[in-house]
Design an enzyme around this catalytic site. Structure first.
Site, PDB file in Angstrom:
ATOM      1  N   ASP A  27      -8.697   2.340   9.632  1.00 27.03           N
ATOM      2  CA  ASP A  27      -8.366   3.380  10.783  1.00 27.03           C
ATOM      3  C   ASP A  27      -8.306   4.918  10.151  1.00 27.03           C
ATOM      4  O   ASP A  27      -8.827   5.800  10.508  1.00 27.03           O
ATOM      5  CB  ASP A  27      -7.354   3.090  11.912  1.00 27.03           C
ATOM      6  CG  ASP A  27      -8.062   2.000  12.459  1.00 27.03           C
ATOM      7  OD1 ASP A  27      -9.229   1.408  12.809  1.00 27.03           O
ATOM      8  OD2 ASP A  27      -7.094   1.030  13.226  1.00 27.03           O
ATOM      9  N   ASP A  64      -4.764  -5.071  12.864  1.00 26.24           N
ATOM     10  CA  ASP A  64      -3.871  -3.837  12.867  1.00 26.24           C
ATOM     11  C   ASP A  64      -2.206  -4.283  12.584  1.00 26.24           C
ATOM     12  O   ASP A  64      -1.736  -5.216  12.717  1.00 26.24           O
ATOM     13  CB  ASP A  64      -3.968  -2.967  14.024  1.00 26.24           C
ATOM     14  CG  ASP A  64      -5.407  -2.385  14.514  1.00 26.24           C
ATOM     15  OD1 ASP A  64      -5.843  -2.301  13.614  1.00 26.24           O
ATOM     16  OD2 ASP A  64      -5.608  -2.549  15.809  1.00 26.24           O
TER      17      ASP A  64
END
Length: 151
Positions: free
Chosen positions: A133, A117
């Site tokens: 995401d 991330d």
């Protein structure tokens, strides 16, 4: 017509490429855990590893989440092959987003044992996320729009 299925797969491949390129850039250019301003007041870049699901749920479940990503991806490919021609634009977009997101995060789980991330919203307390995401959330939005449109 097979054209719609082609565009779903091409769109998913393009989104997947952007996701994977962004993650490789983060790995090569960001020190782990350190926030760096990217769009001041809105978005920072911060490299973190997520071994859970969305928003770090089910931490340390990366292996079984990898299997889930694989199953979702294979199921989507079969579904696109069988039904993709009949879908509305919103449904086709949702399929492309969901396929790109599930494959993108699945690749990370299989390669690294965790998802990379790197995007952090500044004005909100929100978990760090990635383009896969975003794609998954856009898939949900497309399906909601389609449901409202069909009412």
């Amino acid at each position: 017509m097979a054209g719609k299925r082609f565009w779903i797969l091409l769109s998913a491949a393009g989104l997947l490429l952007l996701d994977q390129l962004s993650k490789q850039w983060w790995l090569q250019n960001l020190p782990p855990g350190v926030s760096q301003s990217w769009i001041p007041g809105l978005l920072n870049l911060r490299l973190v590893w997520n071994d859970g699901a969305a928003f770090s749920l089910f931490r340390s479940g990366s292996q079984w989440l990898g299997w889930i990503s694989l199953l979702v991806s294979v199921g989507l490919l079969i579904w696109i092959g069988r039904r993709g021609r009949q879908w509305s634009r919103w449904q086709a977009a949702a399929a492309a987003f969901l396929l790109a997101g599930s494959v993108g995060n699945g690749i990370d789980r299989w390669r690294y044992g965790a998802v990379i991330d790197g995007l952090e919203l500044v004005p909100f307390s929100f978990p760090v996320f990635n383009l896969a995401d975003v794609a998954i959330n856009l898939a949900v939005l497309c399906l909601l729009i389609e449901a409202i449109r069909q009412r």
